[in-house]
Design a protein around this motif. Structure first.
Motif, PDB file in Angstrom:
ATOM      1  N   UNK A   1       0.880  -1.230  -0.098  1.00 61.07           N
ATOM      2  CA  UNK A   1       0.001   0.028  -0.025  1.00 61.07           C
ATOM      3  C   UNK A   1       1.110   1.325   0.130  1.00 61.07           C
ATOM      4  N   UNK A   2       0.030   2.516  -0.119  1.00 68.93           N
ATOM      5  CA  UNK A   2       0.946   3.739  -0.197  1.00 68.93           C
ATOM      6  C   UNK A   2       0.033   4.815  -0.623  1.00 68.93           C
ATOM      7  N   UNK A   3       0.735   5.691  -0.927  1.00 73.11           N
ATOM      8  CA  UNK A   3       0.336   7.111  -1.407  1.00 73.11           C
ATOM      9  C   UNK A   3       0.345   7.268  -3.040  1.00 73.11           C
TER      10      UNK A   3
ATOM     11  N   UNK B   1      -4.339  -5.287   7.127  1.00 79.48           N
ATOM     12  CA  UNK B   1      -4.930  -4.167   6.353  1.00 79.48           C
ATOM     13  C   UNK B   1      -3.514  -3.581   5.824  1.00 79.48           C
ATOM     14  N   UNK B   2      -3.761  -3.110   4.568  1.00 80.51           N
ATOM     15  CA  UNK B   2      -2.570  -1.913   4.122  1.00 80.51           C
ATOM     16  C   UNK B   2      -3.341  -0.859   3.539  1.00 80.51           C
ATOM     17  N   UNK B   3      -3.003   0.450   3.759  1.00 80.02           N
ATOM     18  CA  UNK B   3      -3.506   1.599   3.647  1.00 80.02           C
ATOM     19  C   UNK B   3      -3.400   2.056   2.167  1.00 80.02           C
ATOM     20  N   UNK B   4      -4.254   2.376   1.298  1.00 81.77           N
ATOM     21  CA  UNK B   4      -4.491   2.809  -0.140  1.00 81.77           C
ATOM     22  C   UNK B   4      -4.682   4.071   0.048  1.00 81.77           C
ATOM     23  N   UNK B   5      -3.843   5.071  -0.393  1.00 78.49           N
ATOM     24  CA  UNK B   5      -4.430   6.404  -0.651  1.00 78.49           C
ATOM     25  C   UNK B   5      -4.256   7.002  -1.835  1.00 78.49           C
ATOM     26  N   UNK B   6      -5.458   7.561  -2.709  1.00 79.31           N
ATOM     27  CA  UNK B   6      -5.264   7.929  -4.051  1.00 79.31           C
ATOM     28  C   UNK B   6      -5.631   9.409  -3.869  1.00 79.31           C
ATOM     29  N   UNK B   7      -4.541  10.466  -4.228  1.00 81.09           N
ATOM     30  CA  UNK B   7      -4.620  11.952  -4.024  1.00 81.09           C
ATOM     31  C   UNK B   7      -3.761  12.586  -4.792  1.00 81.09           C
ATOM     32  N   UNK B   8      -4.036  13.666  -5.296  1.00 84.31           N
ATOM     33  CA  UNK B   8      -2.939  14.381  -6.034  1.00 84.31           C
ATOM     34  C   UNK B   8      -2.557  15.512  -4.965  1.00 84.31           C
TER      35      UNK B   8
ATOM     36  N   UNK C   1      -9.423   8.476  -6.610  1.00 82.91           N
ATOM     37  CA  UNK C   1      -9.500   8.752  -5.238  1.00 82.91           C
ATOM     38  C   UNK C   1     -10.667   8.003  -4.483  1.00 82.91           C
ATOM     39  N   UNK C   2     -11.735   7.514  -5.164  1.00 84.86           N
ATOM     40  CA  UNK C   2     -12.692   6.718  -4.309  1.00 84.86           C
ATOM     41  C   UNK C   2     -12.069   5.147  -4.177  1.00 84.86           C
ATOM     42  N   UNK C   3     -10.970   4.978  -4.632  1.00 87.85           N
ATOM     43  CA  UNK C   3     -10.174   3.562  -4.238  1.00 87.85           C
ATOM     44  C   UNK C   3      -9.507   3.798  -2.772  1.00 87.85           C
ATOM     45  N   UNK C   4      -9.544   5.165  -2.328  1.00 87.69           N
ATOM     46  CA  UNK C   4      -8.842   5.198  -1.201  1.00 87.69           C
ATOM     47  C   UNK C   4      -9.318   4.282   0.022  1.00 87.69           C
ATOM     48  N   UNK C   5      -8.687   3.591   0.748  1.00 88.36           N
ATOM     49  CA  UNK C   5      -9.415   2.504   1.802  1.00 88.36           C
ATOM     50  C   UNK C   5      -8.161   1.827   2.317  1.00 88.36           C
ATOM     51  N   UNK C   6      -8.395   1.104   3.350  1.00 93.56           N
ATOM     52  CA  UNK C   6      -7.444  -0.098   4.048  1.00 93.56           C
ATOM     53  C   UNK C   6      -7.895  -1.256   3.065  1.00 93.56           C
TER      54      UNK C   6
END
Length: 117
Positions: free
Chosen positions: A9-11, A110-117, A87-92
């Motif tokens: 996971x990651x940004x 769990x692993x955090x996934x953050x989709x953001x500019x 961005x709506x894929x952002x979740x654990x």
């Protein structure tokens, strides 16, 4: 007993890609069903993609055509290749395993996934 550990996971920026891995340890059978779920803040955990005992792969409509699930039985590892992230894929993201012999259901941390500019 089964132990699941997610990683990857990651940004990432919108449109980017990530590959998640879930390493399973313990007594794992090929017929055990494995899947990915995710939970966004304030929402219920939802199914993303998973394997079946017949070897097929299923996907939630929201990720079809963008995500690909795969499984390496020799390594007892489940993968989730995520492309065209939104961005709506952002979740654990959580890895799940259901024993084929009725031996229970297991979850990773769990692993955090953050989709953001």
């Amino acid at each position: 007993q089964v132990h699941l550990v997610e990683s990857g996971g990651g940004l990432v920026q919108p449109g980017g890609s990530l590959r998640l891995s879930c390493a399973a340890s313990g007594t794992i059978f090929r017929l055990d069903v494995m899947a990915w779920y995710r939970q966004a803040p304030g929402k219920q955990r939802e199914y993303v993609a998973g394997t079946t005992r017949g070897g097929d792969m299923n996907y939630a409509d929201s990720v079809k055509g963008r995500f690909t699930i795969s499984r390496d039985n020799a390594k007892n590892t489940l993968y989730l290749q995520m492309n065209s992230l939104k961005p709506e894929d952002t979740a654990v993201y959580y890895c799940n395993l259901q024993k084929s012999n009725g031996g229970g259901t297991y979850w990773g941390q769990g692993t955090q996934v953050t989709v953001s500019s």
